[in-house]
Motif scaffolding. Structure first.
Motif, PDB file in Angstrom:
ATOM      1  N   SER A  60      80.916 -17.905 -92.594  1.00  0.00           N
ATOM      2  CA  SER A  60      80.638 -16.528 -92.235  1.00  0.00           C
ATOM      3  C   SER A  60      79.601 -15.966 -93.196  1.00  0.00           C
ATOM      4  CB  SER A  60      81.914 -15.690 -92.296  1.00  0.00           C
ATOM      5  OG  SER A  60      82.406 -15.670 -93.620  1.00  0.00           O
ATOM      6  N   THR A  61      79.043 -14.848 -92.799  1.00  0.00           N
ATOM      7  CA  THR A  61      78.060 -14.216 -93.677  1.00  0.00           C
ATOM      8  C   THR A  61      78.292 -12.726 -93.673  1.00  0.00           C
ATOM      9  OG1 THR A  61      75.722 -13.776 -94.032  1.00  0.00           O
ATOM     10  CG2 THR A  61      76.405 -14.164 -91.755  1.00  0.00           C
ATOM     11  N   SER A  62      78.134 -12.103 -94.830  1.00  0.00           N
ATOM     12  CA  SER A  62      78.297 -10.658 -94.918  1.00  0.00           C
ATOM     13  C   SER A  62      76.947  -9.960 -94.835  1.00  0.00           C
ATOM     14  CB  SER A  62      78.990 -10.300 -96.235  1.00  0.00           C
ATOM     15  OG  SER A  62      78.216 -10.751 -97.332  1.00  0.00           O
ATOM     16  N   LYS A  63      75.864 -10.757 -94.725  1.00  0.00           N
ATOM     17  CA  LYS A  63      74.521 -10.180 -94.699  1.00  0.00           C
ATOM     18  C   LYS A  63      74.080  -9.942 -93.251  1.00  0.00           C
ATOM     19  CE  LYS A  63      72.897 -13.550 -97.209  1.00  0.00           C
ATOM     20  NZ  LYS A  63      71.972 -14.403 -97.985  1.00  0.00           N
ATOM     21  N   LYS A  64      73.804  -8.681 -92.941  1.00  0.00           N
ATOM     22  CA  LYS A  64      73.447  -8.325 -91.568  1.00  0.00           C
ATOM     23  C   LYS A  64      72.139  -7.549 -91.528  1.00  0.00           C
ATOM     24  CE  LYS A  64      78.342  -7.926 -90.318  1.00  0.00           C
ATOM     25  NZ  LYS A  64      79.410  -6.983 -89.908  1.00  0.00           N
ATOM     26  N   GLN A 125      78.618  -1.499 -89.031  1.00  0.00           N
ATOM     27  CA  GLN A 125      78.175  -2.891 -89.164  1.00  0.00           C
ATOM     28  C   GLN A 125      77.841  -3.260 -90.606  1.00  0.00           C
ATOM     29  OE1 GLN A 125      78.338  -4.964 -86.775  1.00  0.00           O
ATOM     30  NE2 GLN A 125      78.501  -3.669 -84.957  1.00  0.00           N
ATOM     31  N   GLU A 126      77.754  -2.285 -91.491  1.00  0.00           N
ATOM     32  CA  GLU A 126      77.444  -2.514 -92.903  1.00  0.00           C
ATOM     33  C   GLU A 126      76.170  -3.346 -93.090  1.00  0.00           C
ATOM     34  OE1 GLU A 126      80.767  -3.938 -95.134  1.00  0.00           O
ATOM     35  OE2 GLU A 126      82.195  -2.659 -94.094  1.00  0.00           O
ATOM     36  N   THR A 128      72.751  -5.012 -94.379  1.00  0.00           N
ATOM     37  CA  THR A 128      72.036  -5.325 -95.617  1.00  0.00           C
ATOM     38  C   THR A 128      70.596  -4.832 -95.492  1.00  0.00           C
ATOM     39  OG1 THR A 128      73.400  -7.293 -95.958  1.00  0.00           O
ATOM     40  CG2 THR A 128      71.328  -7.178 -97.171  1.00  0.00           C
TER      41      THR A 128
END
Length: 244
Positions: A60-64, A125-126, A128
């Protein structure tokens, strides 16, 4: 003598019966033991699988990267939304294994006022990186320039307030001179002014080398074709690549 024989025979029968019962009892114990082993093996297997799942979590990735825009972002008129420029950007990112997920938050017909009204929901969506592509519909409808600028500033402020570390990219836009030269020139100037004021990144003109070119636009002369979106993606990538 007969009585003794009879007693002997009875003793023999009793011994045989006890022996048979012991054999049956032993067999029953073995059978129960085998049945008990089966569930234990199942439980062990489940524990191992659970442990394996814990040690190898899903990637998964937290960077959007959120593309917040109108029909240009949404890919109006295309057969596949992934052919719109945000989808092409995602392909570029995946090919370079950069670990960002693109979220297409484009809505056809969206104005800056509409964008201001839904920004709080989109910010769940938080992001980046936040790419703001709005204003074209304001210009085509002749919305007062002050209103357009105020709405764009409100969106920028909302992002900065909730996520101070988020990088914001503003997509510059130009419109045909239908509303007069003064309106057209002032509209174009809104974007670089906001970029300087808020310390943002600027895509000088999203439709560079596409706007006004018949072969790269659909029948309405406004929305790019699949080939046109490839050029839009290139215009965005020139700014975005160094940020990634």
């Amino acid at each position: 003598m007969l009585k003794n024989n009879h007693l002997t025979k009875n003793n023999h029968n009793l011994t045989s019966t006890i022996f048979l019962k012991l054999c049956y009892f032993s067999f029953l114990i073995v059978l129960i033991s085998c049945k008990t082993d089966a569930p234990k093996k199942g439980i062990i297997s489940e524990e191992v699988n659970s442990k394996t799942a814990t040690e190898t979590p899903e990637k998964s990735t937290s960077k959007k990267i959120v593309f917040f825009g109108d029909s240009l972002t949404a890919g109006l008129g295309l057969d596949d939304v992934n052919d719109a420029f945000p989808g092409i950007i995602q392909h570029n990112i995946d090919s370079l294994q950069l670990g960002y997920t693109v979220i297409n938050s484009g809505i056809s017909g969206e104005t800056t006022a509409g964008g201001k009204n839904r920004i709080d929901w989109v910010l769940n969506q938080e992001p980046t990186i936040f790419i703001l592509e709005l204003g074209a519909n304001d210009g085509l409808r002749g919305v007062p320039l002050k209103e357009t600028k105020t709405n764009l500033q409100a969106i920028i402020t909302a992002v900065k307030t909730k996520y101070p570390a988020t990088k914001i990219v503003l997509a510059g836009m130009q419109i045909p001179p239908n509303m007069g030269q003064e309106y057209t020139a002032e509209f174009k100037n809104i974007f670089p002014v906001l970029v300087e004021k808020n310390d943002l990144y600027l895509i000088p003109f999203l439709l560079e080398n596409v706007g006004g070119i018949t072969s790269l636009n659909q029948a309405d002369g406004i929305h790019p074709t699949k080939e046109g979106h490839k050029i839009l993606a290139k215009n965005v990538w020139e700014v975005l690549e160094s940020m990634l």
